[in-house]
Design a protein around this motif. Structure first.
Motif, PDB file in Angstrom:
ATOM      1  N   GLY A   1       0.784  -1.229   0.000  1.00 23.54           N
ATOM      2  CA  GLY A   1       0.000   0.000   0.000  1.00 23.54           C
ATOM      3  C   GLY A   1       0.815   1.278   0.000  1.00 23.54           C
ATOM      4  N   ALA A   2       2.126   1.178  -0.220  1.00 25.81           N
ATOM      5  CA  ALA A   2       3.003   2.355  -0.140  1.00 25.81           C
ATOM      6  C   ALA A   2       2.592   3.462  -1.104  1.00 25.81           C
ATOM      7  CB  ALA A   2       4.452   1.953  -0.396  1.00 25.81           C
ATOM      8  N   VAL A   3       2.067   3.099  -2.272  1.00 23.97           N
ATOM      9  CA  VAL A   3       1.683   4.125  -3.249  1.00 23.97           C
ATOM     10  C   VAL A   3       0.513   4.973  -2.744  1.00 23.97           C
ATOM     11  CG1 VAL A   3       2.539   2.879  -5.247  1.00 23.97           C
ATOM     12  CG2 VAL A   3       0.180   2.542  -4.522  1.00 23.97           C
ATOM     13  N   GLN A   4      -0.219   4.481  -1.773  1.00 28.54           N
ATOM     14  CA  GLN A   4      -1.301   5.258  -1.169  1.00 28.54           C
ATOM     15  C   GLN A   4      -0.874   5.844   0.184  1.00 28.54           C
ATOM     16  OE1 GLN A   4      -3.557   6.021  -3.309  1.00 28.54           O
ATOM     17  NE2 GLN A   4      -5.361   4.832  -2.777  1.00 28.54           N
ATOM     18  N   ILE A   5      -0.111   5.080   0.933  1.00 32.42           N
ATOM     19  CA  ILE A   5       0.239   5.472   2.300  1.00 32.42           C
ATOM     20  C   ILE A   5       1.237   6.626   2.308  1.00 32.42           C
ATOM     21  CG2 ILE A   5       1.320   4.669   4.442  1.00 32.42           C
ATOM     22  CD1 ILE A   5       0.153   1.859   3.734  1.00 32.42           C
ATOM     23  N   ILE A   6       2.267   6.577   1.458  1.00 35.43           N
ATOM     24  CA  ILE A   6       3.282   7.637   1.442  1.00 35.43           C
ATOM     25  C   ILE A   6       2.677   9.005   1.083  1.00 35.43           C
ATOM     26  CG2 ILE A   6       5.389   8.456   0.302  1.00 35.43           C
ATOM     27  CD1 ILE A   6       6.298   5.503   0.309  1.00 35.43           C
ATOM     28  N   PRO A   7       1.860   9.104   0.019  1.00 23.85           N
ATOM     29  CA  PRO A   7       1.235  10.410  -0.253  1.00 23.85           C
ATOM     30  C   PRO A   7       0.313  10.882   0.873  1.00 23.85           C
ATOM     31  CG  PRO A   7       1.100   9.032  -2.199  1.00 23.85           C
ATOM     32  CD  PRO A   7       1.612   8.177  -1.087  1.00 23.85           C
ATOM     33  N   LEU A   8      -0.356   9.933   1.551  1.00 20.97           N
ATOM     34  CA  LEU A   8      -1.205  10.324   2.678  1.00 20.97           C
ATOM     35  C   LEU A   8      -0.365  10.923   3.806  1.00 20.97           C
ATOM     36  CD1 LEU A   8      -4.015  10.318   4.070  1.00 20.97           C
ATOM     37  CD2 LEU A   8      -3.366   8.090   5.015  1.00 20.97           C
ATOM     38  N   ILE A   9       0.762  10.313   4.100  1.00 14.51           N
ATOM     39  CA  ILE A   9       1.641  10.827   5.149  1.00 14.51           C
ATOM     40  C   ILE A   9       2.170  12.213   4.751  1.00 14.51           C
ATOM     41  CG2 ILE A   9       3.868  10.489   6.309  1.00 14.51           C
ATOM     42  CD1 ILE A   9       3.254   7.436   6.147  1.00 14.51           C
ATOM     43  N   GLN A  10       2.556  12.381   3.490  1.00 20.29           N
ATOM     44  CA  GLN A  10       3.025  13.677   3.043  1.00 20.29           C
ATOM     45  C   GLN A  10       1.927  14.724   3.099  1.00 20.29           C
ATOM     46  OE1 GLN A  10       4.481  12.766  -0.873  1.00 20.29           O
ATOM     47  NE2 GLN A  10       6.557  12.304  -0.125  1.00 20.29           N
ATOM     48  N   PHE A  11       0.720  14.338   2.746  1.00 24.69           N
ATOM     49  CA  PHE A  11      -0.402  15.274   2.740  1.00 24.69           C
ATOM     50  C   PHE A  11      -0.771  15.704   4.160  1.00 24.69           C
ATOM     51  CE2 PHE A  11      -5.023  15.949   2.952  1.00 24.69           C
ATOM     52  CZ  PHE A  11      -5.109  17.061   2.125  1.00 24.69           C
ATOM     53  N   THR A  12      -0.773  14.754   5.086  1.00 19.22           N
ATOM     54  CA  THR A  12      -1.195  15.074   6.443  1.00 19.22           C
ATOM     55  C   THR A  12      -0.122  15.813   7.250  1.00 19.22           C
ATOM     56  OG1 THR A  12      -0.542  12.877   7.206  1.00 19.22           O
ATOM     57  CG2 THR A  12      -2.862  13.212   6.606  1.00 19.22           C
ATOM     58  N   SER A  13       1.118  15.792   6.778  1.00 19.54           N
ATOM     59  CA  SER A  13       2.150  16.515   7.527  1.00 19.54           C
ATOM     60  C   SER A  13       2.001  18.001   7.266  1.00 19.54           C
ATOM     61  CB  SER A  13       3.532  16.035   7.121  1.00 19.54           C
ATOM     62  OG  SER A  13       3.804  16.408   5.790  1.00 19.54           O
TER      63      SER A  13
END
Length: 175
Positions: free
Chosen positions: A163-175
């Motif tokens: 799920g990295a292709v979804q999880i990494i952008p989510l982490i970047q967005f929420t920071s």
């Protein structure tokens, strides 16, 4: 776009592809629930009715009506997640790939709908804790607690990898 079964709705002209994708996911979720309930020891009739009840949940149709098709896609994998964990517990010593199915399914849920990953992870952890407590009380579990924790960490690693292709952008967005 990272969830291949969701491509049915894109490849087949709307609204047919959208409805077909939704119907296939309802069938997939209902089958998963029926298999899980059957594997859990329920009679076949009860398991079939449980699968039908899961597939006919008003929550799924409400999400579809609100345009949350990806959430329906993710929820359809929840029974398969529980079944994969149940199989992992009951089939210790079998082929190594089956040990990683819960993590793979968590990763698929992340691809289908990242919002549902938190709920799926909570469901998985709850079931994992419950099953380990039951095994320890009955004396079934011969593995150490450290071994069970390593298995859990392996599941999380598989989920993060898929799920990295979804999880990494989510982490970047929420920071």
């Amino acid at each position: 776009i990272w969830y291949p079964p969701g491509w049915i709705g894109i490849l087949i002209h709307a609204p047919y592809g959208y409805n077909l994708s939704f119907a296939l996911h309802l069938l997939w979720g209902g089958l998963g629930m029926a298999f899980f309930l059957s594997r859990s020891g329920l009679k076949k009739t009860a398991a079939v009715f449980g699968g039908i009840a899961f597939a006919a949940m008003p929550k799924l149709f409400a999400h579809l009506a609100l345009g949350h098709a990806s959430m329906v896609f993710a929820v359809a994998w929840f029974p398969w997640l529980l079944l994969a964990e149940l199989n992992r517990i009951q089939m210790r010593g079998t082929p190594k790939l089956s040990r990683y199915f819960p993590g793979i399914i968590l990763g698929i849920i992340a691809l289908a709908d990242i919002r549902s990953l938190a709920y799926a992870f909570f469901l998985y952890i709850s079931f994992w804790l419950w099953s380990n407590c039951i095994e320890n009380r009955l004396g079934i579990n011969k593995k150490s607690h450290l071994g069970n924790l390593r298995a859990l960490i392996g599941q999380i690693a598989f989920c993060l990898g898929i799920g990295a292709v979804q999880i990494i952008p989510l982490i970047q967005f929420t920071s």
